[in-house]
Design a protein around this motif. Structure first.
Motif, PDB file in Angstrom:
ATOM      1  N   PHE A 135      12.771 -27.244  -6.297  1.00 20.22           N
ATOM      2  CA  PHE A 135      14.283 -27.149  -6.848  1.00 20.22           C
ATOM      3  C   PHE A 135      14.271 -28.209  -7.933  1.00 20.22           C
ATOM      4  CE2 PHE A 135      14.480 -26.070  -2.236  1.00 20.22           C
ATOM      5  CZ  PHE A 135      15.473 -25.087  -2.333  1.00 20.22           C
ATOM      6  N   VAL A 158      15.920 -25.636   2.901  1.00 20.28           N
ATOM      7  CA  VAL A 158      17.173 -25.576   2.292  1.00 20.28           C
ATOM      8  C   VAL A 158      17.970 -27.118   2.524  1.00 20.28           C
ATOM      9  CG1 VAL A 158      19.410 -24.774   2.160  1.00 20.28           C
ATOM     10  CG2 VAL A 158      17.520 -23.278   2.445  1.00 20.28           C
ATOM     11  N   ARG A 161      18.405 -30.885  -2.196  1.00 21.80           N
ATOM     12  CA  ARG A 161      18.020 -30.622  -3.407  1.00 21.80           C
ATOM     13  C   ARG A 161      18.710 -29.326  -3.640  1.00 21.80           C
ATOM     14  NH1 ARG A 161      11.493 -29.529  -2.256  1.00 21.80           N
ATOM     15  NH2 ARG A 161      12.954 -28.425  -0.513  1.00 21.80           N
ATOM     16  N   THR A 162      19.018 -28.559  -2.724  1.00 24.17           N
ATOM     17  CA  THR A 162      19.677 -27.301  -3.134  1.00 24.17           C
ATOM     18  C   THR A 162      21.243 -27.524  -3.625  1.00 24.17           C
ATOM     19  OG1 THR A 162      18.369 -26.459  -1.131  1.00 24.17           O
ATOM     20  CG2 THR A 162      19.988 -25.029  -2.011  1.00 24.17           C
ATOM     21  N   TYR A 163      21.681 -28.621  -3.450  1.00 20.20           N
ATOM     22  CA  TYR A 163      23.274 -28.859  -3.461  1.00 20.20           C
ATOM     23  C   TYR A 163      23.374 -29.877  -4.276  1.00 20.20           C
ATOM     24  CZ  TYR A 163      23.331 -25.256   0.401  1.00 20.20           C
ATOM     25  OH  TYR A 163      23.224 -23.984   1.003  1.00 20.20           O
TER      26      TYR A 163
END
Length: 245
Positions: A135, A158, A161-163
């Motif tokens: 990410f 998930v 890092r994804t958000y």
């Protein structure tokens, strides 16, 4: 006179034996209830469901969750927690099993080609594997009352890092349902997650107390169990015999 002494000794032994069995049974009940109630009240079970925490906790593992730490009580960096989601687009009430990397006020960063750092100190992560760069780079400060979380399988997890655009990818501490103390299944992985600082093995002691209580109860009842089994065997037809008409 010698015969009388032997008889007295035998009688004393036979009178003490039932008392010992009663004491053993009572102790067994106390231990079984104490350990069982402690485990029932203080721990919950959660199906991990995905491979993001493998190999510490595989997708088919059932996590043993310490609910005494619900709301983040006593949770430290490195702990694996079950936490209710709140990230954009995630199902309402969905539970994630992830590792706490940063607490409120911590500066968490990752640059291409390097590992994860917290407050300028590179983390030693024997539990992590996969590509940390999935990410990209990040450098965030965890808001107070929130936690930054990563999965151990960095290529597929998930996680925060994804958000990163939503509260720096963090979730509220209040969303923590509990700390993962080990596995409820399979039993041979009951021990604490080896990747973090050792904890007092409360769940293992409670489990051992429960098993010991059950063993004492079985031991106290063993003469009756053996007698009942012998009675059943006597009633069974013997091989090589025929019923007479």
């Amino acid at each position: 006179m010698a015969e009388s002494a032997v008889a007295t000794a035998a009688g004393g032994e036979s009178s003490r034996s039932p008392r010992r069995r009663v004491v053993t049974a009572v102790l067994g009940v106390v231990l079984l209830l104490a350990g069982g109630i402690f485990l029932a009240l203080g721990y919950d079970q959660h199906k991990v469901g995905t491979e993001v925490m493998a190999p510490s906790f595989d997708g088919d593992h059932t996590a043993l969750v310490d609910t005494f730490s619900a709301g983040g009580s006593g949770v430290r960096r490195g702990d694996v927690v079950v936490i209710r989601g709140g990230w954009p687009g995630t199902p309402a009430g969905h539970l994630f099993t992830l590792r706490v990397i940063g607490l409120g006020g911590d500066k968490v960063s990752h640059a291409s080609g390097s590992g994860v750092s917290v407050n300028g100190k590179a983390l030693t992560e024997p539990y992590a594997h996969g590509d940390d760069n999935t990410f990209g780079a990040y450098d965030i400060t965890v808001p107070e009352g929130r936690v930054f979380l990563l999965g151990d399988s960095r290529s597929i997890a998930v996680d925060s890092r994804t958000y990163l655009t939503a509260d720096s990818g963090t979730l509220p501490v209040s969303h923590i349902q509990g700390r993962v103390a080990g596995t409820a299944w399979p039993l041979w992985k009951l021990a604490d997650d080896p990747g973090v600082e050792a904890r007092f093995p409360t769940h293992m002691i409670a489990s051992a107390v429960t098993v010991l209580g059950a063993a004492l109860l079985i031991g106290a009842a063993w003469p009756r169990i053996r007698k009942a089994a012998a009675s059943v065997r006597e009633k069974l037809p013997r091989r090589g015999t025929k019923e007479s008409w």
